[in-house]
Design a protein around this motif. Sequence first.
Motif, mmCIF file in Angstrom:
data_model
loop_
_atom_site.group_PDB
_atom_site.id
_atom_site.type_symbol
_atom_site.label_atom_id
_atom_site.label_comp_id
_atom_site.label_asym_id
_atom_site.label_seq_id
_atom_site.Cartn_x
_atom_site.Cartn_y
_atom_site.Cartn_z
ATOM 1 N N GLN A 113 -24.555 60.843 32.894
ATOM 2 C CA GLN A 113 -24.837 62.020 32.064
ATOM 3 C C GLN A 113 -23.595 62.796 31.645
ATOM 4 N N SER A 114 -22.559 62.804 32.480
ATOM 5 C CA SER A 114 -21.388 63.625 32.187
ATOM 6 C C SER A 114 -20.175 63.079 32.937
ATOM 7 N N LEU A 115 -18.985 63.330 32.376
ATOM 8 C CA LEU A 115 -17.728 62.881 32.966
ATOM 9 C C LEU A 115 -16.746 64.050 33.046
ATOM 10 N N ALA A 116 -15.881 64.017 34.053
ATOM 11 C CA ALA A 116 -14.810 65.008 34.172
ATOM 12 C C ALA A 116 -13.595 64.342 34.797
ATOM 13 N N ILE A 117 -12.411 64.845 34.435
ATOM 14 C CA ILE A 117 -11.153 64.275 34.913
ATOM 15 C C ILE A 117 -10.457 65.274 35.824
ATOM 16 N N ALA A 118 -10.000 64.816 37.005
ATOM 17 C CA ALA A 118 -9.275 65.683 37.938
ATOM 18 C C ALA A 118 -7.975 66.169 37.318
ATOM 19 N N ALA A 119 -7.507 67.319 37.790
ATOM 20 C CA ALA A 119 -6.347 67.982 37.198
ATOM 21 C C ALA A 119 -5.091 67.111 37.215
ATOM 22 N N ASP A 120 -4.936 66.258 38.240
ATOM 23 C CA ASP A 120 -3.747 65.400 38.316
ATOM 24 C C ASP A 120 -3.939 64.069 37.594
ATOM 25 N N GLY A 121 -5.114 63.848 37.022
ATOM 26 C CA GLY A 121 -5.357 62.623 36.275
ATOM 27 C C GLY A 121 -5.595 61.395 37.129
ATOM 28 N N ASN A 122 -5.738 61.570 38.437
ATOM 29 C CA ASN A 122 -5.894 60.414 39.327
ATOM 30 C C ASN A 122 -7.350 60.010 39.557
ATOM 31 N N ALA A 123 -8.285 60.902 39.252
ATOM 32 C CA ALA A 123 -9.687 60.620 39.546
ATOM 33 C C ALA A 123 -10.570 60.995 38.363
ATOM 34 N N LEU A 124 -11.597 60.189 38.172
ATOM 35 C CA LEU A 124 -12.655 60.483 37.203
ATOM 36 C C LEU A 124 -13.931 60.694 37.994
ATOM 37 N N VAL A 125 -14.667 61.758 37.672
ATOM 38 C CA VAL A 125 -15.927 62.042 38.338
ATOM 39 C C VAL A 125 -17.057 61.891 37.325
ATOM 40 N N SER A 126 -18.072 61.138 37.693
ATOM 41 C CA SER A 126 -19.233 60.940 36.823
ATOM 42 C C SER A 126 -20.487 61.340 37.573
ATOM 43 N N VAL A 127 -21.469 61.882 36.828
ATOM 44 C CA VAL A 127 -22.752 62.237 37.434
ATOM 45 C C VAL A 127 -23.860 61.524 36.674
ATOM 46 N N SER A 128 -24.967 61.297 37.380
ATOM 47 C CA SER A 128 -25.994 60.408 36.842
ATOM 48 C C SER A 128 -27.399 60.889 37.178
ATOM 49 N N THR A 129 -28.351 60.372 36.418
ATOM 50 C CA THR A 129 -29.756 60.636 36.725
ATOM 51 C C THR A 129 -30.189 59.948 38.018
ATOM 52 N N ASP A 130 -29.310 59.135 38.614
ATOM 53 C CA ASP A 130 -29.631 58.536 39.915
ATOM 54 C C ASP A 130 -29.451 59.533 41.061
ATOM 55 N N GLY A 131 -29.014 60.764 40.735
ATOM 56 C CA GLY A 131 -28.899 61.817 41.735
ATOM 57 C C GLY A 131 -27.546 61.913 42.412
ATOM 58 N N SER A 132 -26.583 61.089 42.004
ATOM 59 C CA SER A 132 -25.285 61.087 42.668
ATOM 60 C C SER A 132 -24.158 61.493 41.729
ATOM 61 N N ALA A 133 -23.074 61.938 42.348
ATOM 62 C CA ALA A 133 -21.787 62.092 41.662
ATOM 63 C C ALA A 133 -20.845 61.073 42.287
ATOM 64 N N ARG A 134 -20.147 60.333 41.447
ATOM 65 C CA ARG A 134 -19.246 59.294 41.956
ATOM 66 C C ARG A 134 -17.828 59.527 41.446
ATOM 67 N N VAL A 135 -16.865 59.177 42.298
ATOM 68 C CA VAL A 135 -15.459 59.345 41.976
ATOM 69 C C VAL A 135 -14.821 57.969 41.829
ATOM 70 N N PHE A 136 -14.076 57.780 40.739
ATOM 71 C CA PHE A 136 -13.398 56.502 40.488
ATOM 72 C C PHE A 136 -11.897 56.754 40.345
ATOM 73 N N ASP A 137 -11.122 55.828 40.858
ATOM 74 C CA ASP A 137 -9.657 55.923 40.806
ATOM 75 C C ASP A 137 -9.168 55.493 39.424
ATOM 76 N N ILE A 138 -8.517 56.409 38.712
ATOM 77 C CA ILE A 138 -7.972 56.103 37.387
ATOM 78 C C ILE A 138 -6.465 56.324 37.333
ATOM 79 N N SER A 139 -5.825 56.344 38.511
ATOM 80 C CA SER A 139 -4.395 56.656 38.576
ATOM 81 C C SER A 139 -3.547 55.668 37.783
ATOM 82 N N MET A 140 -4.048 54.459 37.589
ATOM 83 C CA MET A 140 -3.285 53.444 36.861
ATOM 84 C C MET A 140 -3.293 53.669 35.347
ATOM 85 N N PHE A 141 -4.071 54.644 34.867
ATOM 86 C CA PHE A 141 -4.177 54.870 33.430
ATOM 87 C C PHE A 141 -3.468 56.127 32.957
ATOM 88 N N LYS A 142 -2.635 56.703 33.805
ATOM 89 C CA LYS A 142 -1.949 57.950 33.444
ATOM 90 C C LYS A 142 -0.836 57.674 32.432
#
Length: 391
Positions: free
Chosen positions: A362-391
Amino acid sequence: MSISGELPGEGSDGEEEVFINEEDIIHEITIDDEDLPDRDDDDEDGMEVVDDSTYIFQGHKDEVFTVACSPTDTSLVASGGKDDRGFLWRIGSAEGALELTGHSDTVSTVAFSSDGNLLASGSFDGQINVWNTATRALQGTLEGSGSGFEWLKWHPRGHLIIAGSEDCNVWMWNADHSTILNTFAGHSSTVTCGDFTPDGKLVCTGSDDATLRIWDPRSAQSRHVVRGHGYHTDGLTCLSVTLDSQTVVSGSKDNSVHIVNVNSGQVVGSLVGHTNSIECVGISSSYGWAATGSMDQKLIIWDLAHQSSRCVCEHDEGVTSLAWLGSSRYVASGCIDGKVRIWDSLSGDCAREFSGHADVVQSLAIAADGNALVSVSTDGSARVFDISMFK
């Protein structure tokens, strides 16, 4: 009795019946279907369910709709959902999550102030609660007419909040004193999207009435009303303003994307390429590019100067959300299929696909240091993914 199946080494053309004699049966056990363990579709195929997330927040008890990352604290995240709850929590820590209490309906929007000191949560209950992120205390409650709030935005440099309501109005408060400063009246339907211009001097809002309005925040008067021929024919769903505060890019349920000059209120271009409702739009902070996501299963990267498509990023299902990864050339998309994908906006190639969600992102947000992406879903969870390699 007989069991039909394939013999070892036989193909589908070599099916034979395997017979079991009654005297070979030692004991017959009746199994209730309800006693059998649940299995995912992937498990039935003998495949392991993949989860690429590095952390999962599971405080919500229903669909999660909105997420925001603190602009100053690299691990601080806020989320809100259909369970009438919001949370302030930290990436990597299940301890100490603060429930943003006080709402009696879906928490539809959360956002941090530009200095990171305050957090606001808005709800369909017609209230916005403001929290101090350091003391974790409720600082104040902002109210409008009682109709639900669709979205809220902070002023880029101060503690002013604007929010779009189902009552057709846009409301503005001073969050430090919990006082209403202005009500922007003029739309004839729900105000579905909006923001301050990055210089903080104007407010741009879009509505289900198919109009874009550009407001003077001091007087609450419309400077421009954009509508009619050459503009959207159905409700606006999203908008984004360029960093120079000169241009608004808006998307609509009518499949169209239009470019509007903020100062003149004139439609100066259209981005033609989608064939279904536009769900999200975002503008790169480093390139003169915009990204749009649609129910037509496409994320399109646009060159705003030339009003042309740079590349089309194909998805398996509709695109619901997007976020540029800081000042990099990469953009993330959230999809109905539960996947989060990272795209190279130079080539249009999918650089990474993240699995983990079991339902719509449903929605995405990026951590201030650019190392993490947070996504939320209708499955009831928020998940964090490592995106440090894309800075």
